[in-house]
Design a protein around this motif. Structure first.
Motif, mmCIF file in Angstrom:
data_model
loop_
_atom_site.group_PDB
_atom_site.id
_atom_site.type_symbol
_atom_site.label_atom_id
_atom_site.label_comp_id
_atom_site.label_asym_id
_atom_site.label_seq_id
_atom_site.Cartn_x
_atom_site.Cartn_y
_atom_site.Cartn_z
ATOM 1 N N ARG A 148 0.826 -1.204 0.000
ATOM 2 C CA ARG A 148 0.000 0.000 0.000
ATOM 3 C C ARG A 148 0.864 1.259 0.000
ATOM 4 O O ARG A 148 0.556 2.241 -0.683
ATOM 5 C CB ARG A 148 -0.916 0.015 1.237
ATOM 6 C CG ARG A 148 -2.139 -0.880 1.142
ATOM 7 C CD ARG A 148 -3.164 -0.463 2.171
ATOM 8 N NE ARG A 148 -4.302 -1.358 2.207
ATOM 9 C CZ ARG A 148 -4.504 -2.273 3.139
ATOM 10 N NH1 ARG A 148 -3.620 -2.423 4.109
ATOM 11 N NH2 ARG A 148 -5.569 -3.046 3.114
ATOM 12 N N ARG A 149 1.934 1.238 0.782
ATOM 13 C CA ARG A 149 2.812 2.409 0.885
ATOM 14 C C ARG A 149 3.448 2.740 -0.467
ATOM 15 O O ARG A 149 3.572 3.901 -0.845
ATOM 16 C CB ARG A 149 3.918 2.148 1.909
ATOM 17 C CG ARG A 149 3.470 2.108 3.334
ATOM 18 C CD ARG A 149 4.583 1.597 4.259
ATOM 19 N NE ARG A 149 5.638 2.592 4.432
ATOM 20 C CZ ARG A 149 6.894 2.419 4.058
ATOM 21 N NH1 ARG A 149 7.260 1.296 3.460
ATOM 22 N NH2 ARG A 149 7.794 3.357 4.270
ATOM 23 N N ILE A 150 3.852 1.712 -1.201
ATOM 24 C CA ILE A 150 4.601 1.934 -2.442
ATOM 25 C C ILE A 150 3.701 2.081 -3.661
ATOM 26 O O ILE A 150 3.896 2.962 -4.499
ATOM 27 C CB ILE A 150 5.588 0.774 -2.676
ATOM 28 C CG1 ILE A 150 6.570 0.659 -1.508
ATOM 29 C CG2 ILE A 150 6.367 0.980 -3.984
ATOM 30 C CD1 ILE A 150 7.445 -0.565 -1.557
ATOM 31 N N TYR A 151 2.684 1.227 -3.749
ATOM 32 C CA TYR A 151 1.912 1.148 -4.995
ATOM 33 C C TYR A 151 0.435 1.517 -4.865
ATOM 34 O O TYR A 151 -0.235 1.709 -5.868
ATOM 35 C CB TYR A 151 1.995 -0.267 -5.563
ATOM 36 C CG TYR A 151 3.405 -0.707 -5.873
ATOM 37 C CD1 TYR A 151 4.100 -0.184 -6.960
ATOM 38 C CD2 TYR A 151 4.054 -1.644 -5.076
ATOM 39 C CE1 TYR A 151 5.397 -0.585 -7.249
ATOM 40 C CE2 TYR A 151 5.353 -2.058 -5.354
ATOM 41 C CZ TYR A 151 6.018 -1.526 -6.441
ATOM 42 O OH TYR A 151 7.298 -1.927 -6.709
ATOM 43 N N GLY A 152 -0.063 1.598 -3.656
ATOM 44 C CA GLY A 152 -1.477 1.902 -3.474
ATOM 45 C C GLY A 152 -1.656 3.218 -2.742
ATOM 46 O O GLY A 152 -1.110 4.246 -3.125
ATOM 47 N N GLU A 153 -2.416 3.167 -1.673
ATOM 48 C CA GLU A 153 -2.650 4.354 -0.854
ATOM 49 C C GLU A 153 -2.526 3.940 0.604
ATOM 50 O O GLU A 153 -3.315 3.139 1.095
ATOM 51 C CB GLU A 153 -4.040 4.935 -1.113
ATOM 52 C CG GLU A 153 -4.283 6.230 -0.363
ATOM 53 C CD GLU A 153 -5.558 6.919 -0.839
ATOM 54 O OE1 GLU A 153 -6.244 7.498 0.012
ATOM 55 O OE2 GLU A 153 -5.837 6.883 -2.037
ATOM 56 N N PRO A 154 -1.513 4.476 1.324
ATOM 57 C CA PRO A 154 -1.303 4.078 2.719
ATOM 58 C C PRO A 154 -2.551 4.312 3.554
ATOM 59 O O PRO A 154 -3.217 5.341 3.418
ATOM 60 C CB PRO A 154 -0.151 4.984 3.177
ATOM 61 C CG PRO A 154 0.564 5.350 1.921
ATOM 62 C CD PRO A 154 -0.509 5.468 0.875
ATOM 63 N N GLN A 155 -2.885 3.373 4.404
ATOM 64 C CA GLN A 155 -4.014 3.532 5.297
ATOM 65 C C GLN A 155 -3.747 2.774 6.585
ATOM 66 O O GLN A 155 -2.937 1.844 6.620
ATOM 67 C CB GLN A 155 -5.311 3.042 4.650
ATOM 68 C CG GLN A 155 -5.273 1.606 4.187
ATOM 69 C CD GLN A 155 -6.547 1.226 3.470
ATOM 70 O OE1 GLN A 155 -7.525 0.819 4.101
ATOM 71 N NE2 GLN A 155 -6.551 1.330 2.152
ATOM 72 N N MET A 156 -4.420 3.184 7.631
ATOM 73 C CA MET A 156 -4.214 2.574 8.934
ATOM 74 C C MET A 156 -4.573 1.089 8.873
ATOM 75 O O MET A 156 -5.565 0.699 8.260
ATOM 76 C CB MET A 156 -5.066 3.272 9.985
ATOM 77 C CG MET A 156 -4.803 2.794 11.395
ATOM 78 S SD MET A 156 -5.661 3.813 12.613
ATOM 79 C CE MET A 156 -5.156 3.012 14.123
#
Length: 207
Positions: free
Chosen positions: A55-63
């Motif tokens: 998520r951090r690299i290719y998506g959208e970071p979320q909790m």
């Protein structure tokens, strides 16, 4: 700046141990969070880390959060940190550490858990099935060829761990699919469906 020493050690039986020694700013003495992790919990921690990193690299970071036996691990995207909360009875200890540091220490654990899955009873069969599980076209269009290959590799690793765990369950229907050649297409479809589901969960970006 707080001083922290993080050690995450896998064991041959699939379990592991987490130990974080730290001295918080303004505090006297050293505080330590330590926890033994069962094979099942270590698998969940590996999947948690792989998912957060994707998520951090290719998506959208979320909790995101994973609860182990006596330890809660939370990813906080606002500070790109991992929060650890250790609870023993009514006693609690908490600490924060940079996500990059945590993932770097977890890298060896990820490799160890993957190696166990790849060399397991169903490892070769599962890797063969996953060769046919492509990244859904909607996501492939977002990335370059190299990025697509990297994303698919990570998704295949996660799917291998999940499917291997599923196949090891007593009376598992998926294990039965793997054993019979005539049901191999159905097992292959399950693998492809899982990869697509992981992509939906980890790569979707807000419009």
């Amino acid at each position: 700046m707080a001083s922290k020493i993080l050690i995450i050690s896998p064991r041959e039986d699939g379990s592991g141990r987490i130990s974080l020694t730290h001295k918080a700013e303004g505090a006297s003495g050293i505080s330590r969070i330590s926890c033994d992790v069962s094979p099942a919990d270590l698998l969940q921690l590996v999947l948690f880390c792989e998912g957060c990193d994707l998520r951090r690299i290719y998506g959208e970071p979320q909790m995101a959060e994973v609860e182990l036996d006596g330890l809660t691990v939370t990813y906080a995207p606002s500070g790109d940190e991992i929060h650890l909360l250790r609870q023993i009875g009514y006693s609690e200890k908490a600490a924060r550490i940079a996500c990059k540091t945590f993932l770097t220490e977890m890298a060896g654990v990820v490799e160890a858990v993957l190696d166990q899955a790849e060399t397991s009873k169903h490892g070769i069969t599962l890797k063969t099935l996953l060769k046919h599980a492509d990244l859904p076209a909607a996501y492939a269009a977002q990335f370059t060829a190299d990025e697509t290959a990297a994303v698919l590799h990570r998704l295949h690793e996660m799917a291998l761990l999940i499917l291997n765990d599923r196949a090891m369950e007593k009376g598992s229907r998926f294990a039965k699919l793997l054993r019979a050649k005539k049901s191999r297409p159905e097992a292959e479809a399950c693998a492809a469906e899982l990869v697509a589901s992981l992509a939906d969960s980890l790569l979707t970006r807000a419009s």
